[in-house]
Design a protein around this motif. Structure first.
Motif, short mmCIF file in Angstrom:
data_model
loop_
_atom_site.label_atom_id
_atom_site.label_comp_id
_atom_site.label_asym_id
_atom_site.label_seq_id
_atom_site.Cartn_x
_atom_site.Cartn_y
_atom_site.Cartn_z
N TYR A 106 3.54 -17.54 -6.22
CA TYR A 106 4.04 -16.79 -5.42
C TYR A 106 4.70 -15.35 -5.90
O TYR A 106 5.56 -15.38 -6.85
CB TYR A 106 5.39 -17.41 -4.64
N SER A 107 4.02 -14.21 -5.51
CA SER A 107 4.18 -12.98 -6.39
C SER A 107 4.74 -11.90 -5.22
O SER A 107 3.79 -11.84 -4.07
CB SER A 107 3.09 -12.56 -6.97
N ILE A 108 5.39 -11.00 -5.53
CA ILE A 108 5.84 -10.09 -4.70
C ILE A 108 5.58 -8.74 -5.37
O ILE A 108 6.09 -8.58 -6.76
CB ILE A 108 7.10 -9.83 -4.14
N TYR A 109 4.85 -7.78 -4.97
CA TYR A 109 4.65 -6.48 -5.61
C TYR A 109 5.20 -5.22 -4.63
O TYR A 109 5.28 -5.41 -3.49
CB TYR A 109 2.92 -6.24 -5.69
N HIS A 110 5.41 -4.34 -5.33
CA HIS A 110 5.93 -3.05 -4.65
C HIS A 110 5.36 -1.74 -5.18
O HIS A 110 4.71 -1.69 -6.07
CB HIS A 110 7.63 -2.64 -5.09
N PHE A 111 4.78 -0.99 -4.26
CA PHE A 111 4.61 0.45 -4.54
C PHE A 111 5.19 1.27 -3.45
O PHE A 111 4.82 1.11 -2.21
CB PHE A 111 3.14 0.48 -4.65
N ASN A 112 5.90 2.46 -3.62
CA ASN A 112 6.01 3.44 -2.77
C ASN A 112 6.70 3.00 -1.41
O ASN A 112 6.39 3.28 -0.25
CB ASN A 112 5.02 4.25 -2.68
N GLY A 113 7.59 1.96 -1.61
CA GLY A 113 8.12 1.61 0.02
C GLY A 113 7.35 0.52 0.60
O GLY A 113 7.82 0.17 1.75
N LEU A 114 6.38 -0.08 -0.33
CA LEU A 114 5.69 -1.16 0.50
C LEU A 114 5.79 -2.27 -0.39
O LEU A 114 5.58 -2.16 -1.68
CB LEU A 114 4.29 -0.92 0.63
N LEU A 115 6.29 -3.42 0.24
CA LEU A 115 6.25 -4.87 -0.54
C LEU A 115 4.89 -5.73 0.16
O LEU A 115 4.56 -5.78 1.08
CB LEU A 115 7.35 -5.56 -0.19
N THR A 174 -4.38 1.44 -6.57
CA THR A 174 -3.14 1.75 -7.29
C THR A 174 -2.47 0.53 -7.71
O THR A 174 -2.48 -0.27 -6.87
CB THR A 174 -2.06 2.43 -6.39
N ASP A 175 -1.99 0.49 -9.02
CA ASP A 175 -1.29 -0.67 -9.73
C ASP A 175 0.03 -0.83 -9.00
O ASP A 175 0.81 0.31 -9.04
CB ASP A 175 -1.27 -0.73 -11.07
N MET A 176 0.59 -1.96 -8.31
CA MET A 176 1.82 -2.06 -8.00
C MET A 176 2.62 -2.88 -9.01
O MET A 176 2.12 -3.19 -9.96
CB MET A 176 1.82 -2.96 -6.59
N GLU A 177 3.88 -2.62 -8.99
CA GLU A 177 4.98 -3.28 -9.73
C GLU A 177 5.03 -4.82 -9.27
O GLU A 177 5.63 -4.92 -7.93
CB GLU A 177 6.24 -2.37 -9.85
N GLU A 178 5.01 -5.80 -10.13
CA GLU A 178 5.38 -6.96 -9.78
C GLU A 178 6.91 -7.13 -9.86
O GLU A 178 7.65 -6.76 -10.84
CB GLU A 178 4.96 -8.00 -10.66
N VAL A 179 7.53 -7.44 -8.51
CA VAL A 179 9.05 -7.42 -8.58
C VAL A 179 9.51 -8.70 -8.56
O VAL A 179 10.76 -8.99 -8.51
CB VAL A 179 9.56 -6.58 -7.36
N PRO A 224 -7.72 6.33 -1.19
CA PRO A 224 -6.66 5.95 -2.24
C PRO A 224 -5.45 6.52 -1.89
O PRO A 224 -5.16 7.71 -1.17
CB PRO A 224 -6.97 6.93 -3.62
N VAL A 225 -4.15 6.01 -2.20
CA VAL A 225 -2.75 6.23 -1.52
C VAL A 225 -2.14 7.53 -2.36
O VAL A 225 -2.30 7.64 -3.52
CB VAL A 225 -1.72 4.88 -1.51
N ASP A 226 -1.34 8.17 -1.70
CA ASP A 226 -0.55 9.14 -2.40
C ASP A 226 0.43 8.61 -3.33
O ASP A 226 0.81 7.51 -2.90
CB ASP A 226 0.20 10.04 -1.14
N GLY A 227 0.50 9.38 -4.32
CA GLY A 227 1.54 8.80 -5.38
C GLY A 227 0.92 8.11 -6.37
O GLY A 227 1.55 7.61 -7.33
N ARG A 228 -0.38 7.76 -6.42
CA ARG A 228 -0.98 7.23 -7.28
C ARG A 228 -1.00 7.87 -8.56
O ARG A 228 -0.92 9.10 -8.58
CB ARG A 228 -2.15 6.72 -6.93
N LYS A 229 -1.35 7.09 -10.09
CA LYS A 229 -1.31 7.84 -11.35
C LYS A 229 -2.51 8.44 -11.34
O LYS A 229 -3.67 8.05 -10.78
CB LYS A 229 -1.10 6.81 -12.34
N ASP A 230 -2.65 9.61 -12.09
CA ASP A 230 -3.86 10.17 -12.20
C ASP A 230 -4.78 9.29 -12.91
O ASP A 230 -4.45 8.25 -13.66
CB ASP A 230 -3.80 11.16 -13.53
N GLY A 231 -6.11 9.32 -12.35
CA GLY A 231 -7.07 8.41 -12.68
C GLY A 231 -7.16 7.08 -11.99
O GLY A 231 -8.29 6.39 -12.00
#
Lengths: 107, 107
Positions: free
Chosen positions: A41-50, B98-103, B87-94
């Motif tokens: 089970y993983s949860i990812y975040h980007f820019n206000g989206l989970l 977009t890679d999300m952060e595992e929380v 592609p979503v706004d706020g993504r990194k150059d290149g």
């Protein structure tokens, strides 16, 4: 085994709080997740989206989810998480996290 | 093993085309994905958003991704997929996806 992908919003001002809670998740919550046959089970975040990805290895998903929802400690956890989140528009009636459609899978 | 969560938009008018291509994915593409050490790869859709979850089991992620990107058939596939995506706004150059952060993660 059943795979699930789910989506929800996270109010941006709550990101650090959400991460902190999940980095120190209560043992009763992780135990209940396991007991209800959720794995990987993983949860990812980007820019206000989970986005949540998980695998269900039990035999009765509805029953396991009902069991989880009936657990007082899980309810207590959800009571803290829910105000941090923001369900997405277009979700089905009764959904909090929205089930996404699997459009591709490769082992 | 490394887990990845990635996000991209999908123009709504392209959903059926995107699903159809993925239901009939070219064998060269699935072979290259495997050869580049990607496993348990899922893509989910909701309301113009695509979420990808995958696991990387190799030893050199950068090298494997460069190998995939250099493959002519993969390039051909991407040339069809990219105009369907947004592609979503706020993504990194290149970045495209977009890679999300595992929380959170629980085995």
């Amino acid at each position: 085994m059943m795979r699930l992908g789910q989506l929800i919003g996270l109010k941006k001002e709550n990101l650090e709080k959400y991460k902190k809670y999940h980095s120190e998740i209560w043992p009763e919550i992780t135990s209940m997740i396991s007991e209800c046959n959720i794995r990987n089970y993983s949860i990812y975040h980007f820019n206000g989206l989970l986005f949540a990805y998980m695998e269900y290895v039990g035999e009765d998903f509805e029953a396991d989810m009902a069991k989880m929802a009936a657990d007082p400690k899980t309810q207590e956890w959800w009571d803290i998480m829910k105000p941090l989140q923001e369900p997405v528009d277009g979700r089905k009636d009764g959904e909090w996290w929205t089930d996404m459609e699997e459009v591709f899978h490769q082992e």
